[in-house]
Design an enzyme around this catalytic site. Structure first.
Site, PDB file in Angstrom:
ATOM      1  CD  GLU A  21      29.064  47.026 -27.036  1.00 31.31           C
ATOM      2  OE1 GLU A  21      27.908  47.288 -27.016  1.00 31.31           O
ATOM      3  OE2 GLU A  21      29.421  45.844 -26.477  1.00 31.31           O
ATOM      4  CE  LYS A  48      25.364  45.315 -28.506  1.00 29.33           C
ATOM      5  NZ  LYS A  48      25.983  45.244 -27.476  1.00 29.33           N
ATOM      6  CB  CYS A  64      29.274  43.494 -28.584  1.00 32.03           C
ATOM      7  SG  CYS A  64      29.853  42.437 -27.144  1.00 32.03           S
TER       8      CYS A  64
END
Length: 546
Positions: free
Chosen positions: A41, A113, A149
């Protein structure tokens, strides 16, 4: 299909070198026959960039570096990289945390995200607009989903009461993917490696798909990234694991039937590795190469010295003993023996003349009073001044040696033993310090036996022992862990079997010294809850509501 995790160590804001590293690792992977390589990330910008993303110049340079990478990646390999981009929507935050797939000089897939953590050390919702759409892309005959993540931590979380209102993985699984890739910048704490693997295996089991988890390595400020990337197959079996606490290129053939035994993660091996990596990266990324330590002959400074040597090498660690009238001969001998065992330089700076001068100057004002913590702290502040003066003259970072028990209860001195650039063991309770030292000594006596066996003491007054004014450390640390790490109240802690008056005493100590902890150097995080930006408590508050 061959896939890989590019477990790299980006430096925040070093766009050119971060992109160059990604390119070099991609070419290396291509030569090994890899079809798709996944980097962590925000691998372009480094993580966490925090308020740097408020500068358009920072965001623009990170976008330019992505485009440079896109133009220069001529090998026939797809790469997944993360970066910061502007939000093209008319509403919401101005930025997004984005990962893209690049192949043949084109971005063939993009994913923002969705879950933006705001607990503990994280504050991503401060900057980013969450993604709202989760789809998939096809590559080399495989249907592939992408979760960044936190997007896989929907109902696991680092704290049991946390659950997000939506689960991005469910959206991805609804497309029946063959593979889910997870670019991650997941900071280390003890036990987290096992938790990550359990989460990923659950996802694999639910979707009957393979999952590649690519985690960052290195450290940025107080956060340590342990790597430990891995792949599970569609039967939720581990088929590859990358190295821990170092850069690695993990390559695996998804069609292989080979599995490996699930790795065992030993607590104190991980903590030792994490802390030494944290020292190395913090010192290096701050542009320095050496450190200075005040060596008292006690267990805390001994542990910091051992970790510093592992991180930087013996030629880059210098220790000073600074005895006063209260320092025992045994402590001086132990500090010198430790330095000899480690092969590091050791000198003595006797502080008695300076201590006398301070007392003489203050005698008109201190006359008629009994010696107390004021005189004790003068000694610690002289030592801090000497270490910082040496640092200013010759370079090198002063490492502080206080542990979590001391930072919690205030058994540390502002502008004294708290002076320095990095708190190495400020997230280890005293009992953990002992356990880690015994682990380090498991094969050879690196830390002198006498250091481990003598009662802990600051040696700031005659025959001083820590337990003169504190509960025994096994009791103290049990209370502190419940209060600081698990957020238990006084009443909750008493129900765990601790004495009411002892708990009240400890919690009041902790509350009174919040101002000190606001001035401590960055504390390397190795537990679920460390002092620093992951624990935000008002300084001026009632002491009774604990």
């Amino acid at each position: 299909m061959k896939i890989a995790a590019g477990q790299i160590n980006p430096k925040i804001g070093d766009f050119k070198n971060n992109a160059l590293n990604i390119l070099e690792e991609s070419i290396k992977a291509y030569k090994l026959g890899v079809d798709l390589i996944v980097f962590p990330e925000m691998s372009i910008s480094g993580y966490p960039p925090m308020d740097l993303v408020n500068y358009d110049s920072f965001v623009n340079k990170n976008i330019q570096s992505l485009k440079w990478l896109q133009d220069n990646l001529t090998a026939d390999i797809a790469i997944c990289v993360g970066y910061v981009d502007f939000n093209s929507k008319l509403q919401g935050k101005r930025l997004v945390n984005r990962a893209v797939i690049i192949h043949n000089n084109k971005v063939i897939y993009s994913q923002d995200k969705t879950l933006l953590p705001t607990y503990d050390v994280f504050d991503e919702a401060r900057y980013f607009e969450p993604g709202t759409v989760r789809t998939f892309f096809e590559f080399r005959g495989k249907k592939i989903g992408l979760a960044i993540c936190e997007d896989i931590w929907w109902n696991h979380g680092e704290f049991s009461d946390k659950e997000y209102p939506e689960n991005p993985v469910d959206d991805i699984l609804s497309h029946n993917p063959d593979l889910i890739i997870v670019p991650s910048a997941s900071p280390f704490y003890s036990g987290k490696t096992i938790t990550r693997m359990e989460i990923v295996k659950d996802i694999s089991s639910k979707g009957r798909c393979s999952v590649l988890y690519s985690n960052m390595i290195g450290a940025n400020d107080n956060l340590i990234f342990d790597g430990n990337s891995f792949v599970v197959n569609s039967d939720s079996e581990v088929i590859a694991v990358a190295k821990g606490f170092e850069e690695d290129l993990m390559v695996v053939d998804l069609d292989s039937k080979l599995t490996i035994p699930e790795p065992k993660y030993e607590k104190y091996f991980e903590i030792e590795s994490a802390l030494s990596l944290g020292i190395k990266e913090y010192v290096r990324k701050c542009g320095l190469s050496s450190v200075i330590i005040g060596s008292s002959g006690g267990i805390d400074s001994a542990l910091v010295a051992v970790l510093a040597v592992k991180a930087l090498g013996k030629d880059n660690v210098k220790t000073f003993a600074m005895p006063s009238r209260y320092s025992s001969e045994g402590s001086r001998i132990d500090a010198k023996q430790l330095a000899e065992n480690l092969g590091i330089t050791y000198d003595e700076l006797v502080i008695e003349p300076m201590f006398d001068s301070f007392l003489d100057t203050l005698s008109p004002y201190f006359s008629g009073t009994e010696p107390n913590v004021a005189e004790e702290n003068i000694q610690a502040r002289i030592r801090g001044t000497l270490l910082m003066a040496y640092s200013n003259k010759f370079g090198g970072m002063v490492l502080t040696t206080g542990n979590k028990s001391e930072l919690a209860t205030g058994y540390c001195t502002l502008y004294g033993d708290m002076a320095g650039g990095l708190s190495v063991i400020g997230d280890l309770f005293k009992t953990e310090v002992f356990e880690l030292c015994y682990y380090i000594n498991r094969s050879n006596e690196i830390i002198p036996k006498n250091i481990l066996e003598k009662p802990p003491s600051a040696e700031l007054r005659p025959d001083q022992k820590d337990e003169d004014t504190l509960p025994p450390y096994d009791i103290l640390d049990g209370i502190l862990e419940l209060y600081i790490v698990h957020n238990k109240s006084l009443e909750d802690i008493v129900t765990e079997g601790y004495d009411f008056e002892t708990v009240k005493f400890v919690l009041n100590l902790t509350a009174r010294v919040e101002f000190k902890r606001n001035q401590v150097p960055p504390v390397l995080k190795v537990s679920k809850k460390a002092f620093g930006n992951g624990r935000r408590i008002p300084i001026a508050r009632s002491l009774t509501e604990v």
